[in-house]
Scaffold this active site. Structure first.
Site, short mmCIF file in Angstrom:
data_model
loop_
_atom_site.label_atom_id
_atom_site.label_comp_id
_atom_site.label_asym_id
_atom_site.label_seq_id
_atom_site.Cartn_x
_atom_site.Cartn_y
_atom_site.Cartn_z
N THR A 276 0.95 -1.00 0.00
CA THR A 276 0.14 0.11 0.12
C THR A 276 0.89 1.34 -0.07
O THR A 276 2.07 1.16 0.34
CB THR A 276 -0.64 0.10 1.27
N VAL B 279 -12.46 -5.84 2.20
CA VAL B 279 -11.91 -4.37 2.15
C VAL B 279 -11.25 -4.36 3.43
O VAL B 279 -11.37 -4.76 4.46
CB VAL B 279 -13.23 -3.37 2.41
N GLY B 280 -9.81 -3.97 3.11
CA GLY B 280 -8.75 -3.72 4.61
C GLY B 280 -9.02 -2.44 5.07
O GLY B 280 -10.35 -2.00 5.08
N ASP B 281 -8.06 -2.03 5.68
CA ASP B 281 -8.20 -0.93 6.50
C ASP B 281 -7.73 0.34 5.56
O ASP B 281 -8.31 1.34 6.11
CB ASP B 281 -7.05 -0.85 7.43
N GLY C 182 0.37 -2.70 5.82
CA GLY C 182 0.29 -4.00 6.43
C GLY C 182 -0.98 -4.69 6.46
O GLY C 182 -1.88 -4.06 5.99
N GLY D 287 -4.38 -5.37 6.89
CA GLY D 287 -5.48 -4.27 7.47
C GLY D 287 -6.28 -4.91 8.45
O GLY D 287 -6.94 -4.03 9.40
#
Ligand code: ASP
Length: 363
Positions: free
Chosen positions: A209, A238-240, A261, A263
């Site tokens: 990211t 969906v990650g962070d 990293g 999420g």
């Protein structure tokens, strides 16, 4: 009587020394952000807006087919479709925007900004986010590069059932693989270096990211986080990165923070918000990030074995220009050697890499 610390907490602002310091132009980013920080700094020096600066910076990564963790060229989901997440926060107006599971658009950070500027909402996802982007004049494009497609095929071919059977090789009607040569046979036109990389990302699905945070001489702050998320994810994961308060948080009175990293672990501690709130209570940027890492370690009962299965970094930039980054682990072992975790800083002349602080040591 109120102590000085109580007073600081009650005022909801920075420690006096930090609050009094003259602001400066400075940009920090994850380790893949050297070009992004350099571009953002050019814009800050020209008197540009902090959000414009960081978005123009990360757009370089988003449009780069060789950055396989962000935008165009990002590694796809388990169906071979690239899905992107991004968030932006603009300190001066205290506004934010985000998109998640966005397909077909190379520059999700720009769409997140448009959600912030053009709508009464903060987050758009999936097909709605794509339709919004098309309405804003963006083109729907194939984001899967040949390199990413190859890696996806290698990943699919690496999947086996409990008996070791794969749908691709070594079955009754399938080509027989010889040890060490099957990939070469299956992808004859691909060079050795790309094949080795594809095998590595198939076995260890990478995250990756870019987070970029900026402060200017007027004391204004903004941030952006943009990603293709976890390789081979379940469609819709969906990650962070697009979650305001997890992958990114900016409070114009205090500072900005972001994360890269794994999420899932960041969402569980509302990481970027936690880092900013730590700074508000007077912790240094470094200690603010370290505290957040400790919360993550605590969620695993400080079990090093389980913690060794992932990594995560936090980045913090305080309103007075103090900054830090901290990682869960000191680095990753590559070819038997420790590659230290680093992040990018640019406070004028050029982007440079600095070592991250860290919570745990790999030897
Ligand atoms: N945090 C991103 C996610 O979990 C990936 C990464 O930063 O490596 O989607």
């Amino acid at each position: 009587m109120m102590s000085r610390r109580d007073w600081v907490l009650a005022a909801g602002s920075l420690p006096a020394a930090a609050a009094a310091a003259a602001p400066k132009d400075i940009v920090i980013a994850s380790s893949n952000g050297e070009r992004a920080c350099a571009r953002a700094m050019e814009i800050l020096k020209a008197g540009g807006d902090t959000l414009t600066a960081v978005i123009e910076g990360v757009t370089i990564n988003e449009q780069d087919p060789d950055d396989t963790s962000v935008g165009y060229g990002g590694l796809p989901n388990e169906e071979g479709i690239v899905e992107l997440d991004a968030s932006v926060m603009h300190g001066p107006t205290r506004r934010c925007g985000a998109v998640a599971s966005l397909r077909g658009i190379k520059t999700p950070s720009q769409i997140a900004r448009l959600v912030m500027e053009q709508t009464d909402h903060i987050m758009l996802v999936g097909d709605g986010a794509l339709r919004f982007a098309l309405a804003q004049g963006f083109r729907d494009e194939n984001l899967l590069t040949e390199k990413a497609r190859l890696a996806w095929l290698v990943w699919k071919q690496s999947l086996r059932d409990g008996a070791g059977h794969s749908n691709w090789t070594d079955g009754l009607d399938a080509p027989v693989s010889r040890p060490g040569s099957s990939l070469r046979n299956q992808f004859p036109s691909v060079d050795e270096k790309t094949l080795t990389w594809a095998l590595e990302v198939a076995v260890r699905p990478p995250t990756g990211t870019i987070n970029c945070l900026a402060l200017n001489v007027k004391g204004e702050m903004s941030g952006v986080t943009t990603t293709s998320g976890l390789a081979w994810k379940i469609p819709g994961r969906v990650g962070d990165s697009p979650i305001i308060g997890a992958g990114l948080y900016v409070d114009q009175d205090v500072g900005a923070a972001g994360s890269t990293g794994r999420g899932e672990e960041n969402i569980r501690v509302a990481g970027a918000h936690t880092v900013v709130e730590n700074m508000r209570r007077g912790m240094t940027p470094r200690d603010s990030c370290m505290d957040c890492l400790k919360r993550i370690a605590r969620n695993f009962g400080d079990d090093r074995k389980r913690l060794a299965r992932f990594d995560i970094n936090f980045y913090a930039l305080r309103k007075d220009g103090a900054y830090a980054s901290a990682a869960l682990w000191n680095g990753a072992i590559r070819d038997g050697k420790l590659a230290r975790r680093q992040f990018v800083v640019n406070d004028g002349p050029a982007s440079r890499l600095e070592d991250c602080a860290y919570l745990l040591e790999r030897r």
